[in-house]
Design a protein around this motif. Sequence first.
Motif, PDB file in Angstrom:
ATOM      1  N   GLU A  30       0.867  -1.186   0.000  1.00  0.00           N
ATOM      2  CA  GLU A  30       0.000   0.000   0.000  1.00  0.00           C
ATOM      3  C   GLU A  30       0.893   1.222   0.000  1.00  0.00           C
ATOM      4  O   GLU A  30       2.074   1.141   0.331  1.00  0.00           O
ATOM      5  N   GLY A  31       0.306   2.382  -0.339  1.00  0.00           N
ATOM      6  CA  GLY A  31       1.075   3.613  -0.299  1.00  0.00           C
ATOM      7  C   GLY A  31       2.240   3.553  -1.255  1.00  0.00           C
ATOM      8  O   GLY A  31       2.160   2.989  -2.351  1.00  0.00           O
ATOM      9  N   VAL A  36       1.596  -3.483   4.464  1.00  0.00           N
ATOM     10  CA  VAL A  36       0.627  -3.542   5.555  1.00  0.00           C
ATOM     11  C   VAL A  36       0.012  -4.927   5.632  1.00  0.00           C
ATOM     12  O   VAL A  36      -0.077  -5.634   4.640  1.00  0.00           O
ATOM     13  N   ARG A  38      -3.447  -6.005   6.325  1.00  0.00           N
ATOM     14  CA  ARG A  38      -4.808  -5.473   6.450  1.00  0.00           C
ATOM     15  C   ARG A  38      -5.735  -6.591   6.873  1.00  0.00           C
ATOM     16  O   ARG A  38      -5.745  -7.659   6.281  1.00  0.00           O
ATOM     17  N   ASP A  55      -4.950  -1.783   9.772  1.00  0.00           N
ATOM     18  CA  ASP A  55      -3.672  -2.131   9.150  1.00  0.00           C
ATOM     19  C   ASP A  55      -2.591  -2.230  10.207  1.00  0.00           C
ATOM     20  O   ASP A  55      -2.443  -1.328  11.034  1.00  0.00           O
ATOM     21  N   PHE A  57       1.130  -1.916  10.053  1.00  0.00           N
ATOM     22  CA  PHE A  57       2.030  -1.455   8.995  1.00  0.00           C
ATOM     23  C   PHE A  57       3.486  -1.535   9.424  1.00  0.00           C
ATOM     24  O   PHE A  57       3.811  -1.549  10.612  1.00  0.00           O
ATOM     25  N   PHE A  65       3.704   6.737   3.309  1.00  0.00           N
ATOM     26  CA  PHE A  65       2.391   7.143   2.802  1.00  0.00           C
ATOM     27  C   PHE A  65       2.430   8.641   2.503  1.00  0.00           C
ATOM     28  O   PHE A  65       1.977   9.450   3.317  1.00  0.00           O
ATOM     29  N   HIS A  68      -1.702  12.414   0.619  1.00  0.00           N
ATOM     30  CA  HIS A  68      -2.991  11.810   0.242  1.00  0.00           C
ATOM     31  C   HIS A  68      -4.096  12.424   1.094  1.00  0.00           C
ATOM     32  O   HIS A  68      -3.837  12.916   2.194  1.00  0.00           O
ATOM     33  N   HIS A  70      -8.084  12.568   3.031  1.00  0.00           N
ATOM     34  CA  HIS A  70      -9.086  11.785   3.763  1.00  0.00           C
ATOM     35  C   HIS A  70     -10.324  12.658   3.927  1.00  0.00           C
ATOM     36  O   HIS A  70     -10.198  13.865   4.099  1.00  0.00           O
ATOM     37  N   GLU A 114       2.345  10.706   5.727  1.00  0.00           N
ATOM     38  CA  GLU A 114       2.762   9.926   6.895  1.00  0.00           C
ATOM     39  C   GLU A 114       3.971   9.106   6.452  1.00  0.00           C
ATOM     40  O   GLU A 114       3.826   8.160   5.680  1.00  0.00           O
ATOM     41  N   GLN A 130      -2.816   1.128  12.283  1.00  0.00           N
ATOM     42  CA  GLN A 130      -3.697   2.236  11.916  1.00  0.00           C
ATOM     43  C   GLN A 130      -5.110   1.704  11.749  1.00  0.00           C
ATOM     44  O   GLN A 130      -5.358   0.782  10.976  1.00  0.00           O
ATOM     45  N   TRP A 132      -9.133   2.817  10.997  1.00  0.00           N
ATOM     46  CA  TRP A 132     -10.026   3.842  10.456  1.00  0.00           C
ATOM     47  C   TRP A 132     -11.399   3.634  11.072  1.00  0.00           C
ATOM     48  O   TRP A 132     -11.973   2.542  10.951  1.00  0.00           O
ATOM     49  N   GLY A 273     -11.750   4.700  -1.774  1.00  0.00           N
ATOM     50  CA  GLY A 273     -10.398   4.886  -1.236  1.00  0.00           C
ATOM     51  C   GLY A 273     -10.443   5.636   0.086  1.00  0.00           C
ATOM     52  O   GLY A 273     -11.046   5.151   1.048  1.00  0.00           O
ATOM     53  N   PRO A 274      -9.859   6.822   0.136  1.00  0.00           N
ATOM     54  CA  PRO A 274      -9.749   7.565   1.388  1.00  0.00           C
ATOM     55  C   PRO A 274     -10.933   8.466   1.685  1.00  0.00           C
ATOM     56  O   PRO A 274     -10.856   9.318   2.569  1.00  0.00           O
TER      57      PRO A 274
END
Length: 314
Positions: A30-31, A36, A38, A55, A57, A65, A68, A70, A114, A130, A132, A273-274
């Motif tokens: 990812e990123g 990660v 997940r 995740d 990571f 990362f 990006h 959010h 990040e 991480q 969400w 996505g985000p």
Amino acid sequence: MPISEKSSSGNNNNNKRLVVKKLFAKQQHEGFGAVVRRSIGRFELRYFDPFLVLDEFSVSAPSGFPDHPHRGFETVTYMLEGEILHEDCEGHKGVIREGGLQWMTAGKGIVHSEMPSSNANGITHNKGLQLWINLSAKHKLVEPSYQEMESKDIAESEKDGVRVRVIAGEWNGVKSSICTRTPTMYLDFTLSPGSRISQPIPLHWNAFVYVLQGQGHFGDAKSQHLAATSHHLLILGLGGDRLEAWNNSDSGLPLRFILVGGEPIGEPMVQFGPFVMNTQEEIDETIDDFENFTNGFEKARHWKSQAASALGLF
Ligand code: FJE
Ligand code: FE
């Protein structure tokens, strides 16, 4: 797993949460070159209301990362080893160090980076979790905000061979100062060999365990329990108000896991996505806002993170 006895299932006085699903989080990319594991958020488990992604990571410079966006939810970054440098388009910047926490409410919009911090005392693998957490419709477009805690400020308690770090919620009278918009509990347990817990969880909350270290058993000691080792996610069923877990492995090693619970939001969820909103229309508006730097993304127009600049990205 022992077969559950008739008497311990159903609607009687059995008040223990049982593991209804066990999932091994394998590695994926990812990123920017980051790896990660997940568990929540992958195809088989797209949404566990209110949790969108979990995740584990691991990033080594120059991966990470970079810049990006959010919108519509919160990200909770908890460092296990090493450091992450974060920068956002509003000028908020800092380092999350080992054992430290960042609880970020993206709300109406944030663009950030990040990346591994360059001076992590020689540690090259920067590891953490991480999570969400979704926001309800009434909180999706709040102003972005941060709650940050260094390791030394996280409430910690120890009793009968059980050490707990209280990220969100409360344990044994010890409370976290984190304020959660979506009601959430987040506890980091370390059980020394032979020790056990019986941890209350609100009856209607969705809850899971993610194992970080060692081996443990989870469920009902008498009837139905499950062994699990690191990188396993355990989804707990409803119909109980507590989790029993114990470290009965022969290895003599501690068992470390997080227990996270949250009140389900119960609203439609559309993710791109985000961006996480309630309807496809709101997602389309969000993409417009991001592309046109409007309604929360204004400051992203002329912004590029120092980390991305240094790497010559974008
Ligand atoms: C993201 C892909 C991503 N897990 N764990 C797509 F990788 C990300 C993202 C992260 C992330 C960042 C950290 Cl520090 C830790 C993570 C995914 O940034 F947001 C999208 N949309
Ligand atoms: Fe992010």
